[in-house]
Design a protein around this motif. Structure first.
Motif, mmCIF file in Angstrom:
data_model
loop_
_atom_site.group_PDB
_atom_site.id
_atom_site.type_symbol
_atom_site.label_atom_id
_atom_site.label_comp_id
_atom_site.label_asym_id
_atom_site.label_seq_id
_atom_site.Cartn_x
_atom_site.Cartn_y
_atom_site.Cartn_z
ATOM 1 N N VAL A 102 -6.346 20.292 -7.360
ATOM 2 C CA VAL A 102 -4.696 19.388 -7.047
ATOM 3 C C VAL A 102 -4.724 18.806 -5.974
ATOM 4 N N PRO A 103 -4.459 17.518 -6.223
ATOM 5 C CA PRO A 103 -4.562 16.516 -5.416
ATOM 6 C C PRO A 103 -3.040 16.514 -5.224
ATOM 7 N N GLY A 104 -3.602 16.811 -2.915
ATOM 8 C CA GLY A 104 -2.767 16.555 -2.232
ATOM 9 C C GLY A 104 -2.462 15.586 -1.753
ATOM 10 N N ALA A 105 -3.004 14.421 -2.114
ATOM 11 C CA ALA A 105 -2.964 13.414 -1.299
ATOM 12 C C ALA A 105 -3.109 12.248 -2.480
ATOM 13 N N CYS A 106 -2.359 10.985 -2.636
ATOM 14 C CA CYS A 106 -2.599 9.650 -3.396
ATOM 15 C C CYS A 106 -2.878 8.356 -2.676
ATOM 16 N N ARG A 107 -3.026 7.394 -2.770
ATOM 17 C CA ARG A 107 -3.040 6.283 -2.417
ATOM 18 C C ARG A 107 -3.204 5.176 -3.494
ATOM 19 N N PHE A 108 -2.137 4.296 -3.192
ATOM 20 C CA PHE A 108 -2.853 3.197 -4.270
ATOM 21 C C PHE A 108 -1.781 1.708 -4.050
ATOM 22 N N SER A 109 -2.402 0.801 -4.434
ATOM 23 C CA SER A 109 -1.999 -0.622 -4.451
ATOM 24 C C SER A 109 -1.056 -1.269 -5.479
ATOM 25 N N LEU A 110 -0.218 -2.064 -4.875
ATOM 26 C CA LEU A 110 0.852 -1.768 -6.403
ATOM 27 C C LEU A 110 1.231 -4.133 -5.532
ATOM 28 N N ASP A 111 0.743 -4.641 -6.706
ATOM 29 C CA ASP A 111 0.781 -6.211 -6.790
ATOM 30 C C ASP A 111 1.625 -6.979 -7.539
ATOM 31 N N ALA B 243 0.339 15.239 -6.096
ATOM 32 C CA ALA B 243 0.065 13.646 -5.746
ATOM 33 C C ALA B 243 -0.265 12.561 -7.150
ATOM 34 N N ALA B 244 -1.828 13.130 -7.744
ATOM 35 C CA ALA B 244 -1.941 12.144 -8.484
ATOM 36 C C ALA B 244 -1.291 11.657 -9.468
ATOM 37 N N LEU C 29 0.868 -1.470 -0.151
ATOM 38 C CA LEU C 29 0.157 0.085 -0.134
ATOM 39 C C LEU C 29 0.576 1.084 0.337
ATOM 40 N N ILE C 30 0.457 2.341 -1.239
ATOM 41 C CA ILE C 30 1.848 3.168 -1.010
ATOM 42 C C ILE C 30 0.435 5.015 -1.198
ATOM 43 N N GLU C 31 1.273 5.383 -0.113
ATOM 44 C CA GLU C 31 0.705 6.731 -0.007
ATOM 45 C C GLU C 31 1.530 8.091 -0.609
ATOM 46 N N LEU C 32 0.987 8.846 -0.693
ATOM 47 C CA LEU C 32 2.054 9.951 -1.397
ATOM 48 C C LEU C 32 1.405 11.601 -1.167
#
Length: 584
Positions: free
Chosen positions: A450-459, A412-413, A391-394
């Motif tokens: 403007v997106p200040g945060a972004c969260r995504f998965s990595l598999d 972040a996006a 789980l990665i959070e920017l």
């Protein structure tokens, strides 16, 4: 009286082609070319030879074959000009009883399809069970396939031609896929029990899950097995050998599903061996070893976000701290087990002793397109891919979309987008290596910010741990560089690291021998999906047999499908494997 395979093998080439007239629509050249491959040891070998004749013929001949087929509910059908075979098939699906609205829809779809692809829409309207699709199912499939590209649709149309030919050949030779029909019928029954009103969802220890477990136990008993349900919810049927001191071969898979999943993922690997044992029991046939079929209670991790609960319990690796995990409603796993009548403290006693086991062999739908594209009904798995999940959070800076210049943004996006493309680049071109970003969120996002945060998965997955780990290291290094350049912070959390599991050569060899005896070319392929065999590898040798997956290899989806004939062949391969199993 039905024609026999032996008669087809012994007759003259022109008689062979004449006997198979009508199997492929207005295309006698196909059996004429296949005749040279005789003798055929099995019906499957004959089907494969006919299919190969089409594959070898080239696109021009393939297009002629497709164009020899009539449109569904088209002018030829209305005028009564179809072949006897096509007339019966379209009538079986009720296409002769279409309402005016249904005729209009089909005529519109036929016109759009022909304009786009240049050949008629072809569908085996008798369906995967051979009993006939509904008119609505036909229309839905028609509409969905109109979105295909030409190359993919040409391949799918030819697959449908081969399926039509398979059903016709079964009728000609009086072949009934009894085991396959049984497996498919059972899958339909338990596939109707769901946590949701729409689609199939069967999560751990829900009412649908418990009802499914009880039904599996009933079918196991009726097949001649001794049955018990352990403390974690695994349903185990034991078909005992005459010698009580004999060792045990284990098989099985999971009966829980993902949300809105398919009917065969996991469940084929339980229902198929039950059908095989039922067949053995009806013949009074015992094996020289005990055979245990396990319906593992949980593999998907849907309710409590913890995978392989059932197989980890059998392997003696169940994490008892998971009992305090809560679902979305705040119910603990312990409470769910107690409510279902299980004693969680008894879970450790589900573990098997490695010294008692001959191995674990899992039959599973492929969940991918490799067998489908090769025209093969079954394949032998060589390894199960290991995976790393993060789980990665920017963290950037949220700012006004209208007043923040492009060069001054800490978005972040866009950083996430660049990382996702880096994943795609790094994981392309290396065999068995795949990388996926399946979840992507902009928390609190707004159209004018403007997106200040972004969260995504990595598999990231690969059949080789070293290849996977090298890719992960490269991706994370690229991600750090991208974030530094863009002025964005990055945090990562490792959610899962599972080692790749190679299948045991001794079991693979014997599965390959059984596949070859069934008349199928042996293809070894790796599995990108996780399976209960991964957990079982901690205590014994493992192997897997894949069954072809239809609809482009779609799985974890209501469109997941296989045919009764492919289920039959998998069952016959597995039965042959059991009868010839060498302990060495």
């Amino acid at each position: 009286m039905s024609l026999t395979l032996d008669q087809l093998n012994r007759c003259a080439p022109d008689e062979f082609a004449a006997a198979l007239h009508g199997i492929y629509e207005h295309s006698p050249w196909i059996p004429q070319r296949a005749a040279a491959r005789r003798p055929f040891a099995t019906l499957t070998a004959l089907k494969q030879a006919l299919q190969q004749a089409v594959t070898d013929a080239g696109e021009e001949a393939q297009l002629a074959l497709l164009r020899a087929h009539p449109e569904l509910a088209g002018k030829a059908a209305i005028a009564g000009e179809l072949t006897r075979e096509s007339t019966g098939e379209q009538a079986r699906a009720g296409l002769n009883l279409c309402s005016p609205e249904e005729y209009a829809t089909l005529h519109r779809l036929n016109a759009a399809y022909n304009e786009k692809f240049g050949f008629p829409f072809i569908l085996a309207v008798k369906g995967p069970l051979g009993r006939g699709l509904t008119r609505q199912q036909i229309i839905d499939t028609f509409s969905r396939r109109l979105d295909n590209g030409r190359a993919n649709e040409l391949a799918e149309a030819l697959r449908q031609v081969h399926r039509i030919a398979e059903i016709r050949l079964n009728d000609l030779l009086g072949h009934v896929p009894a085991l396959g029909n049984q497996i498919m019928e059972w899958a339909e029954i338990i596939g109707a029990w769901s946590d949701d009103l729409d689609g199939l969802t069967c999560a751990y220890m829900t009412a649908a899950h418990r009802k499914t477990a009880a039904q599996l136990a009933t079918w196991m008993r009726e097949a001649g097995m001794d049955v018990r349900i352990d403390a974690v919810g695994n349903v185990t049927g034991r078909y005992a050998a005459e010698d009580p001191a004999a060792k045990t071969l284990m098989t099985g898979s999971h009966y829980d599903t993902v949300r809105n999943g398919g009917k065969y993922d996991g469940r084929e690997g339980i229902l198929l061996p039950i059908a095989v044992v039922k067949h053995l029991h009806e013949r009074g046939e015992r094996l020289p070893f005990h055979l245990e079929i396990v319906g593992f209670a949980e593999e998907e991790g849907v309710r409590f976000r913890s995978t392989f609960l059932g197989s980890n319990a059998i392997a003696g690796r169940f994490d008892m701290s998971l009992l305090e995990q809560k679902d979305a409603d705040g119910v603990t796993m312990r409470a769910a087990l107690l409510d279902a009548g299980h004693d969680p403290d008894e879970i450790p006693f589900a573990a098997r002793r490695p010294e008692d086991l001959l191995g674990f062999v899992e039959v599973h739908i492929e969940q991918g397109p490799v067998l489908l594209e090769r025209g093969l009904p079954v394949g032998v798995v060589s390894s199960i891919a290991g995976s790393c999940r993060y789980l990665i959070e920017l963290t950037g800076v949220a700012s006004h979309a209208g007043t923040t210049p492009m060069g001054m943004r800490r978005d972040a996006a866009t950083a996430a987008a660049e990382i996702i493309l880096a994943v795609e680049r790094r994981c392309s071109g290396t065999p068995s290596l795949v990388g996926t970003v399946g979840q992507l969120q902009v928390p609190g996002g707004s159209v004018n910010v403007v997106p200040g945060a972004c969260r995504f998965s990595l598999d990231v997955r690969a059949a080789d741990d070293a290849a996977r780990d090298a890719a992960v290291a490269d991706i994370l290094r690229d991600a750090e560089a991208i974030c530094t350049r863009r002025g964005v912070g990055m945090q990562r959390e490792l959610l899962l690291r599972a080692a790749a599991v190679p299948c045991a050569p001794r079991l693979m060899t014997q599965l390959a021998e059984s596949t070859r005896r069934a008349g199928v070319e042996v293809l070894q392929l790796s599995s990108g999906a996780g399976h209960d065999a991964m957990a079982m590898a901690a205590i014994t040798d493992v192997a897997m047999l894949f069954t072809r997956c239809g609809n482009g290899g779609i799985s974890h989806n209501p469109l997941e499908t296989m045919t009764a004939d492919d289920a039959e062949l998998s069952a016959r391969v597995f039965l042959d494997f059991l009868r010839h199993l060498r302990a060495d």
